[in-house]
Design a protein around this motif. Structure first.
Motif, PDB file in Angstrom:
ATOM      1  N   LEU A  59     -25.225   7.210   6.724  1.00 46.99           N
ATOM      2  CA  LEU A  59     -24.533   5.928   6.794  1.00 46.99           C
ATOM      3  C   LEU A  59     -23.018   6.132   6.850  1.00 46.99           C
ATOM      4  N   LYS A  60     -22.526   7.093   6.074  1.00 48.00           N
ATOM      5  CA  LYS A  60     -21.101   7.419   6.113  1.00 48.00           C
ATOM      6  C   LYS A  60     -20.700   7.919   7.502  1.00 48.00           C
ATOM      7  N   ALA A  61     -21.524   8.755   8.119  1.00 46.62           N
ATOM      8  CA  ALA A  61     -21.222   9.272   9.464  1.00 46.62           C
ATOM      9  C   ALA A  61     -21.187   8.151  10.497  1.00 46.62           C
ATOM     10  N   ILE A  62     -22.086   7.174  10.376  1.00 44.49           N
ATOM     11  CA  ILE A  62     -22.067   6.007  11.267  1.00 44.49           C
ATOM     12  C   ILE A  62     -20.750   5.263  11.109  1.00 44.49           C
ATOM     13  N   CYS A  63     -20.334   5.062   9.871  1.00 37.59           N
ATOM     14  CA  CYS A  63     -19.079   4.348   9.605  1.00 37.59           C
ATOM     15  C   CYS A  63     -17.874   5.139  10.099  1.00 37.59           C
ATOM     16  N   GLU A  64     -17.905   6.446   9.967  1.00 33.79           N
ATOM     17  CA  GLU A  64     -16.798   7.263  10.474  1.00 33.79           C
ATOM     18  C   GLU A  64     -16.693   7.163  11.993  1.00 33.79           C
ATOM     19  N   ARG A  65     -17.841   7.108  12.672  1.00 32.92           N
ATOM     20  CA  ARG A  65     -17.833   6.946  14.126  1.00 32.92           C
ATOM     21  C   ARG A  65     -17.236   5.583  14.508  1.00 32.92           C
ATOM     22  N   LEU A  66     -17.630   4.538  13.797  1.00 37.31           N
ATOM     23  CA  LEU A  66     -17.074   3.210  14.044  1.00 37.31           C
ATOM     24  C   LEU A  66     -15.573   3.187  13.766  1.00 37.31           C
ATOM     25  N   HIS A  67     -15.179   3.818  12.675  1.00 39.02           N
ATOM     26  CA  HIS A  67     -13.765   3.907  12.322  1.00 39.02           C
ATOM     27  C   HIS A  67     -12.975   4.530  13.466  1.00 39.02           C
ATOM     28  N   GLY A  68     -13.490   5.599  14.034  1.00 46.81           N
ATOM     29  CA  GLY A  68     -12.815   6.267  15.143  1.00 46.81           C
ATOM     30  C   GLY A  68     -12.665   5.389  16.371  1.00 46.81           C
ATOM     31  N   ARG A  69     -13.598   4.472  16.570  1.00 46.18           N
ATOM     32  CA  ARG A  69     -13.541   3.578  17.727  1.00 46.18           C
ATOM     33  C   ARG A  69     -12.608   2.392  17.507  1.00 46.18           C
ATOM     34  N   TRP A  92     -19.834  -7.242  17.071  1.00 45.57           N
ATOM     35  CA  TRP A  92     -19.662  -6.008  17.849  1.00 45.57           C
ATOM     36  C   TRP A  92     -19.985  -4.792  16.979  1.00 45.57           C
ATOM     37  N   ILE A  93     -19.487  -4.789  15.751  1.00 45.45           N
ATOM     38  CA  ILE A  93     -19.762  -3.677  14.830  1.00 45.45           C
ATOM     39  C   ILE A  93     -21.260  -3.572  14.572  1.00 45.45           C
ATOM     40  N   PHE A  94     -21.905  -4.715  14.359  1.00 43.66           N
ATOM     41  CA  PHE A  94     -23.355  -4.709  14.140  1.00 43.66           C
ATOM     42  C   PHE A  94     -24.069  -4.062  15.325  1.00 43.66           C
ATOM     43  N   ALA A  95     -23.736  -4.511  16.527  1.00 41.72           N
ATOM     44  CA  ALA A  95     -24.381  -3.985  17.733  1.00 41.72           C
ATOM     45  C   ALA A  95     -24.122  -2.490  17.907  1.00 41.72           C
ATOM     46  N   ALA A  96     -22.938  -2.039  17.510  1.00 44.09           N
ATOM     47  CA  ALA A  96     -22.581  -0.630  17.657  1.00 44.09           C
ATOM     48  C   ALA A  96     -23.279   0.252  16.631  1.00 44.09           C
ATOM     49  N   ALA A  97     -23.754  -0.324  15.527  1.00 41.45           N
ATOM     50  CA  ALA A  97     -24.338   0.470  14.443  1.00 41.45           C
ATOM     51  C   ALA A  97     -25.850   0.382  14.336  1.00 41.45           C
ATOM     52  N   VAL A  98     -26.456  -0.689  14.814  1.00 42.35           N
ATOM     53  CA  VAL A  98     -27.865  -0.947  14.508  1.00 42.35           C
ATOM     54  C   VAL A  98     -28.819   0.099  15.097  1.00 42.35           C
ATOM     55  N   ALA A  99     -28.490   0.692  16.225  1.00 36.86           N
ATOM     56  CA  ALA A  99     -29.392   1.704  16.795  1.00 36.86           C
ATOM     57  C   ALA A  99     -29.520   2.913  15.870  1.00 36.86           C
ATOM     58  N   ASP A 100     -28.447   3.269  15.186  1.00 34.14           N
ATOM     59  CA  ASP A 100     -28.459   4.409  14.269  1.00 34.14           C
ATOM     60  C   ASP A 100     -28.889   4.030  12.858  1.00 34.14           C
TER      61      ASP A 100
END
Length: 124
Positions: A59-69, A92-100
């Motif tokens: 979950l932290k890695a998903i958030c770090e990826r979002l942070h980078g974007r 947008w954040i939801f859509a970017a994270a839900v697959a992972d």
């Protein structure tokens, strides 16, 4: 029912000129920046065999990826965020994270210095 949350922050700029057309002196018509706080909340009826909804490291890695974007970006320039209201950005954040994170239930997005907060829910 189980819930699991993880939070991160980012700094970004945007303008909402399209929302205030004709109001040339409106602050939203100019590029301006905010500090944002994002909370991703996952929900599950049952835990995985490991005893969690998702490994917090994942979950932290998903958030770090979002942070980078998102961090130190002009949100309007991100595909899908051409009109970056709090509501649209949370979706947008939801859509970017839900697959992972398929158990993702809610994204909360706030601007604490302005006392503003929205939530985007998967369902219900």
């Amino acid at each position: 029912m189980y819930e699991q949350s993880y939070q991160f922050t980012f700094e970004a700029a945007h303008d909402l000129a399209e929302n205030v057309k004709g109001e040339t002196d409106h602050p939203y018509s100019r590029i301006h920046g905010h500090s944002f706080v994002v909370t991703l909340t996952l929900r599950a009826e049952k835990l995985a065999p490991e005893g969690w909804i998702i490994d917090f490291a994942k979950l932290k890695a998903i958030c770090e990826r979002l942070h980078g974007r998102l961090d130190h970006r002009l949100l309007n320039a991100i595909p899908g965020l051409e009109r970056p209201t709090l509501e649209n950005t949370a979706a947008w954040i939801f859509a970017a994270a839900v697959a992972d994170a398929p158990a993702l239930f809610k994204v909360e997005l706030s601007r604490p210095t302005l006392n503003e907060r929205v939530a985007y829910f998967a369902r219900g």
